[in-house]
Every structure is written in structure tokens, then in C-alpha cells.
Design a protein around this motif. Structure first.
Motif, mmCIF file in Angstrom:
data_model
loop_
_atom_site.group_PDB
_atom_site.id
_atom_site.type_symbol
_atom_site.label_atom_id
_atom_site.label_comp_id
_atom_site.label_asym_id
_atom_site.label_seq_id
_atom_site.Cartn_x
_atom_site.Cartn_y
_atom_site.Cartn_z
ATOM 1 N N PHE A 26 0.831 -1.207 0.000
ATOM 2 C CA PHE A 26 0.000 0.000 0.000
ATOM 3 C C PHE A 26 0.866 1.257 0.000
ATOM 4 O O PHE A 26 0.659 2.164 -0.813
ATOM 5 N N PHE A 27 1.831 1.323 0.920
ATOM 6 C CA PHE A 27 2.825 2.393 0.888
ATOM 7 C C PHE A 27 4.059 1.864 0.165
ATOM 8 O O PHE A 27 4.471 0.725 0.374
ATOM 9 N N SER A 28 4.673 2.685 -0.645
ATOM 10 C CA SER A 28 5.793 2.197 -1.464
ATOM 11 C C SER A 28 7.054 1.928 -0.660
ATOM 12 O O SER A 28 7.983 1.301 -1.165
ATOM 13 N N PHE A 29 7.086 2.379 0.597
ATOM 14 C CA PHE A 29 8.305 2.276 1.411
ATOM 15 C C PHE A 29 8.221 1.185 2.472
ATOM 16 O O PHE A 29 9.111 1.067 3.309
ATOM 17 N N GLU A 30 7.164 0.377 2.476
ATOM 18 C CA GLU A 30 6.927 -0.552 3.583
ATOM 19 C C GLU A 30 8.094 -1.494 3.841
ATOM 20 O O GLU A 30 8.448 -1.777 4.990
ATOM 21 N N ALA A 31 8.704 -2.003 2.779
ATOM 22 C CA ALA A 31 9.794 -2.966 2.955
ATOM 23 C C ALA A 31 11.014 -2.347 3.616
ATOM 24 O O ALA A 31 11.861 -3.066 4.164
ATOM 25 N N ALA A 32 11.135 -1.021 3.605
ATOM 26 C CA ALA A 32 12.271 -0.350 4.234
ATOM 27 C C ALA A 32 12.119 -0.263 5.747
ATOM 28 O O ALA A 32 13.094 -0.014 6.462
ATOM 29 N N GLY A 33 10.906 -0.425 6.241
ATOM 30 C CA GLY A 33 10.680 -0.365 7.680
ATOM 31 C C GLY A 33 10.894 1.023 8.275
ATOM 32 O O GLY A 33 11.256 1.146 9.443
ATOM 33 N N ILE A 34 10.670 2.066 7.479
ATOM 34 C CA ILE A 34 10.917 3.424 7.957
ATOM 35 C C ILE A 34 9.670 3.987 8.634
ATOM 36 O O ILE A 34 8.570 3.448 8.504
ATOM 37 N N ASP A 35 9.853 5.090 9.330
ATOM 38 C CA ASP A 35 8.797 5.698 10.140
ATOM 39 C C ASP A 35 8.722 7.188 9.824
ATOM 40 O O ASP A 35 9.168 8.020 10.617
ATOM 41 N N PRO A 36 8.140 7.575 8.675
ATOM 42 C CA PRO A 36 8.118 8.983 8.291
ATOM 43 C C PRO A 36 7.297 9.831 9.260
ATOM 44 O O PRO A 36 6.358 9.361 9.911
ATOM 45 N N ASP A 37 7.660 11.109 9.352
ATOM 46 C CA ASP A 37 6.902 12.041 10.184
ATOM 47 C C ASP A 37 5.635 12.507 9.476
ATOM 48 O O ASP A 37 4.621 12.775 10.120
ATOM 49 N N PHE A 38 5.718 12.607 8.139
ATOM 50 C CA PHE A 38 4.576 12.999 7.318
ATOM 51 C C PHE A 38 4.542 12.112 6.074
ATOM 52 O O PHE A 38 5.596 11.799 5.511
ATOM 53 N N PRO A 74 1.249 12.185 15.456
ATOM 54 C CA PRO A 74 0.427 12.950 16.401
ATOM 55 C C PRO A 74 1.169 14.090 17.101
ATOM 56 O O PRO A 74 0.583 15.150 17.336
ATOM 57 N N GLU A 75 2.435 13.895 17.393
ATOM 58 C CA GLU A 75 3.173 14.939 18.115
ATOM 59 C C GLU A 75 3.443 16.174 17.261
ATOM 60 O O GLU A 75 3.809 17.235 17.782
ATOM 61 N N TYR A 76 3.253 16.047 15.934
ATOM 62 C CA TYR A 76 3.475 17.194 15.049
ATOM 63 C C TYR A 76 2.166 17.754 14.483
ATOM 64 O O TYR A 76 2.185 18.602 13.595
ATOM 65 N N ASP A 77 1.056 17.327 15.036
ATOM 66 C CA ASP A 77 -0.257 17.811 14.586
ATOM 67 C C ASP A 77 -0.527 19.175 15.245
ATOM 68 O O ASP A 77 -1.354 19.293 16.150
ATOM 69 N N LYS A 78 0.156 20.205 14.777
ATOM 70 C CA LYS A 78 0.211 21.490 15.471
ATOM 71 C C LYS A 78 -0.430 22.654 14.714
ATOM 72 O O LYS A 78 -0.298 23.802 15.148
ATOM 73 N N PHE A 79 -1.092 22.416 13.588
ATOM 74 C CA PHE A 79 -1.820 23.509 12.952
ATOM 75 C C PHE A 79 -2.958 23.960 13.868
ATOM 76 O O PHE A 79 -3.704 23.121 14.419
ATOM 77 N N ALA A 80 -3.121 25.255 14.013
ATOM 78 C CA ALA A 80 -4.300 25.771 14.699
ATOM 79 C C ALA A 80 -5.515 25.578 13.797
ATOM 80 O O ALA A 80 -5.373 25.490 12.565
#
Length: 431
Positions: free
Chosen positions: A252-264, A285-291
């Protein structure tokens, strides 16, 4: 075509390459007003992963519209919006142990990129974003700023700053997974050198497979190291999965096999299921900072798209069956493309990409364009990509059956043979 040519702007492009009027479409075929049928290896530039007029999605959308349900809602709460959020979390995020807030930034890929760039700069308080050679992220100013293509950038009519470009994996044809050149050595050295001019970036934005940039696929080890570098240097990682996501590469995501954890994570195109305009930005969740209202848009509540998107998830992503078929057919595509390239040893070429996002880079001026022209004459729609339009590119619907896949590849092979013959003089000079 007379009406199109008389009234539509000169900026149009695809109607020039495919100069017929299309009328009907089903799964992987398109039919023009003269009754000619074409195999679609273009799929709305990757917006039609599930083909044209998918029966399950069509039934849900028609039922929704006929029921006088909500069509436009900005970001007001609706049943369709709620159902999509629930399905995406249950079917996509939770099985992958991924936790993200979901933002609806507007209906297009460039909207989700803009939102991620803005938010990364907001949460870090820094301005510089690192992008990669041959990157393409969209046509609005922020997204254009992190796009490498000079033709696209010049269209901005102004300077595009606060971006540093570094080499993508495979630059100069040298790949990190083959032990030839790891371009991240350069990036990391720049970060560690206080006199490099890079400073401390807010974010890095990357496409795991570069679509418009030439079907360049980063290795999973390279993506993993990039993620590690970003975490070590407190840099937000933005993955642009607008074209390569939603199953196109076999997950589903093109990067799944890399095991990475993107912020966005940026998704658009086929997230709308039925080809309907829709985009989402996945935010840690920790970067969900838009007012509230700090980033918005009138068409961030396309409810028929929510309905189609939910149906796509329910139909194709409850288990791994669909993705497994994409991976298997992707291996078949690779095999056939390599055989095509091997037929013409005098043509400098290489097979690129992954899954249903592949192509042949043909390093003879005009040859890839000639392949797409010959393919269209024979009933196959495909396009080129790359900085010099040097890649004959395949983006078939993921719902393509084996018979349609083989027929389309047969036509592509015939088109390549004809184009090579027509360009014999140029090929001789290159060779």
C-alpha cells in the motif's frame, strides 16, 4: 478535436499526445468517439489504480448520490468522512502498527505536499527543506520549490528559495544497493560540516520511486538510512507517496519494505478510489500542530470521494491478495521490459522502477517519445517521463488481468521495434 483546439488553452498536453476524443472507459480500456479501443498503460497518471469505473465503487457512489447525501462539506463532520477515517485506520494503519493523524488539505497532490512542508517548518521553527535531484512534488510554489525540473521551476516566474538539493539514490547510474555509490554519504557530510551552507534543515522530502523524474527507485536500504539520518539530526522526514502509493509498487505504501517511520506521508491520486479528487496528509500525532483553520481549502470535503475511497479499501485491502497479485505481475513486467531492452543491444538503455510503476530509459534523443507515438497508433496509451523525456513509462491500472497485461506489453514491444528502426541513424551515432 476542433472544439478542444479552438477553445482550450495552449497549456494542455495530453490531448496533444493522444489526439482523439475519448468517450467510454472500463477497467484498463478507453474507447474514443470513433469506436477505437485502447489499452490504458497511463491510468490517469496513477490516479486510477483500480481502473476505470470499478463496479464496487460505482455502486457505492451512485447509491450515495441518489440518497441525497452530502456532497460538499468543507471540513464539517459527515457520515462519509467518518466512515473513511474509520476504514483507513482499521484497514491500512493499524495492521501496519502506524499511528497518524489524518489531514484533508485539499483535493490534489500538490495540496498535501504544501501542507506537509508548512507544518514541518512550523513545528521545527526552521525554513530549509532538503530535496533530491530529479524530484517532482507539484506545481504550486512551495511544492515547485522542492521540484528539481528546471522547465517546471521556470514557470513559477519568481525565485524559489529555502531548498537545498542533494543527490538521489542512483545518480550517475550508480546504486547504493550494488555497493557502487551511496549518495547519502554526501548528504550526511553536508549535515556534519558547519561550513557546508546547508545549516539545520526543517525537513527532507523524498519520493521512494520518482515518477516524473524518470522512474528512479531508491533502494530500501537507502531509504532506511535516510530515515536514520533524519532522526539523528532532528529533521522531519516527509515521504511523497502521491504517485507510488496506494499499492502501485506492490504494497500500500511504497516504502513498507524499508521499515521506515516517516513524520509525514503525502497521499493523493488513487486515494480517491474512483479517480475523484482527494488528498490526505498523514501526520505523526506529536506534530499535529496547525491551529484550527491555519491550513484549509474549500474542497477538503469531497464526500463522494470519501465513499469511493472507503469502497476501494474494503474491496482491495482487507488482506494481501490484491497486493500479492500486483507484486507477481510487477515481476512479469520487469522480465518483459528486460527482454525488450536486450533485443536492441545497440540502444543504450536501462529498465527502471518497481511493481506497476516501471519503464525503459532510452538514452537516444527522441526515442522514448517515438515509442509512445508508435504505441498509440497500435492502441496503447503510455507516456514518457524523466528530465529529457527519456523514459517510456508504464502506469497500468492494478486491476489489469494477465491477458490485458501481455497484450499491452506486446504492443509496447512492437512500438519499441518500430521506433528503433525509425531512429537508426541517431542510434548509430550514439553507439
Amino acid at each position: 478535436m476542433d472544439i478542444i483546439e479552438k477553445y482550450e488553452s495552449a497549456v494542455r498536453s495530453y490531448s496533444r499526445g493522444f489526439p482523439v476524443v475519448f468517450e467510454k472507459a472500463k477497467n484498463y480500456t478507453l474507447t474514443d468517439t470513433d469506436g477505437n479501443t485502447y489499452i490504458d498503460f497511463f491510468a490517469g497518471a496513477g490516479a486510477l489504480n483500480y481502473g476505470h469505473n470499478d463496479d464496487a465503487m460505482k455502486a457505492k457512489v451512485l447509491e450515495y448520490i441518489q440518497g441525497d447525501n452530502i456532497t460538499h462539506s468543507l471540513d464539517m463532520a459527515t457520515v462519509a468522512r467518518q466512515n473513511f477515517l474509520k476504514a483507513f485506520n482499521e484497514i491500512i494503519l493499524q495492521p501496519r502498527n502506524m499511528e497518524y493523524k489524518i489531514m484533508f488539505p485539499g483535493p490534489t497532490g500538490t495540496n498535501t505536499v504544501e501542507s506537509a512542508l508548512k507544518l514541518a517548518r512550523k513545528v521545527t521553527g526552521r525554513r530549509t527543506v532538503v530535496s533530491f535531484t530529479n524530484a517532482f512534488h507539484g506545481m504550486t510554489l512551495g511544492a515547485l520549490g522542492v521540484t528539481g525540473n528546471q522547465f517546471k521551476r521556470k514557470g513559477a516566474g519568481k525565485s524559489l528559495g529555502d531548498v537545498v538539493f542533494v543527490p538521489y539514490d542512483g545518480l550517475m547510474g550508480l546504486k547504493s544497493d550494488k555497493g557502487e555509490l551511496d549518495t547519502l554519504d554526501y548528504f550526511e557530510a553536508m549535515l556534519n560540516n558547519g561550513a557546508s551552507g546547508m545549516g539545520h534543515p526543517a525537513a527532507v522530502i523524498v519520493e521512494p520511486v520518482q515518477g516524473e523524474g524518470g522512474i528512479n527507485a531508491a533502494s530500501m536500504a537507502w531509504l532506511k538510512r535516510l530515515d536514520q539520518i533524519c532522526k539523528a539530526h532532528d529533521i522531519r522526514l516527509i515521504v511523497d507517496d502521491v504517485q507510488a502509493g496506494c499499492g502501485r509498487t506492490g504494497t500500500f505504501f511504497s516504502f513498507e519494505a524499508a521499515g521506515i517511520d516517516p513524520d509525514f506521508i503525502c497521499l493523493s491520486k488513487s486515494i480517491g478510489g474512483y479517480g475523484m479528487p482527494m488528498a490526505i496528509t498523514l501526520i505523526k500525532p506529536e506534530y499535529d500542530k496547525f491551529a484550527p483553520g491555519e491550513h484549509n481549502g474549500t474542497f477538503r470535503g469531497n464526500n463522494p470521494a470519501f465513499v469511493a475511497a472507503t469502497a476501494a479499501l474494503e474491496t482491495y485491502w482487507r488482506d494481501d491478495t490484491f497486493a500479492k497479485g500486483v507484486r507477481e505481475k510487477g515481476e512479469f513486467i520487469t522480465k518483459r521490459l528486460k527482454e525488450m531492452a536486450a533485443k536492441h543491444p545497440n540502444v543504450p538503455s536501462e529498465v527502471r522502477g518497481r511493481g506497476f510503476m516501471q519503464g525503459i530509459a532510452l538514452h537516444v534523443d527522441g526515442l522514448a517519445d517515438a515509442v509512445t507515438e508508435e504505441a498509440f497508433k497500435r492502441g496503447l496509451i503510455m507516456e514518457t517521463s524523466g528530465p529529457a523525456d527519456e523514459v517510456a513509462k508504464l502506469l497500468p491500472p492494478l486491476t489489469l488481468d494477465q491477458q490485458g497485461l501481455e497484450k499491452g506489453l506486446d504492443i509496447m514491444e512492437q512500438a519499441l521495434d518500430a521506433a528503433v528502426q525509425a531512429h537508426a541513424d541517431k542510434i548509430g551515432k550514439v553507439a
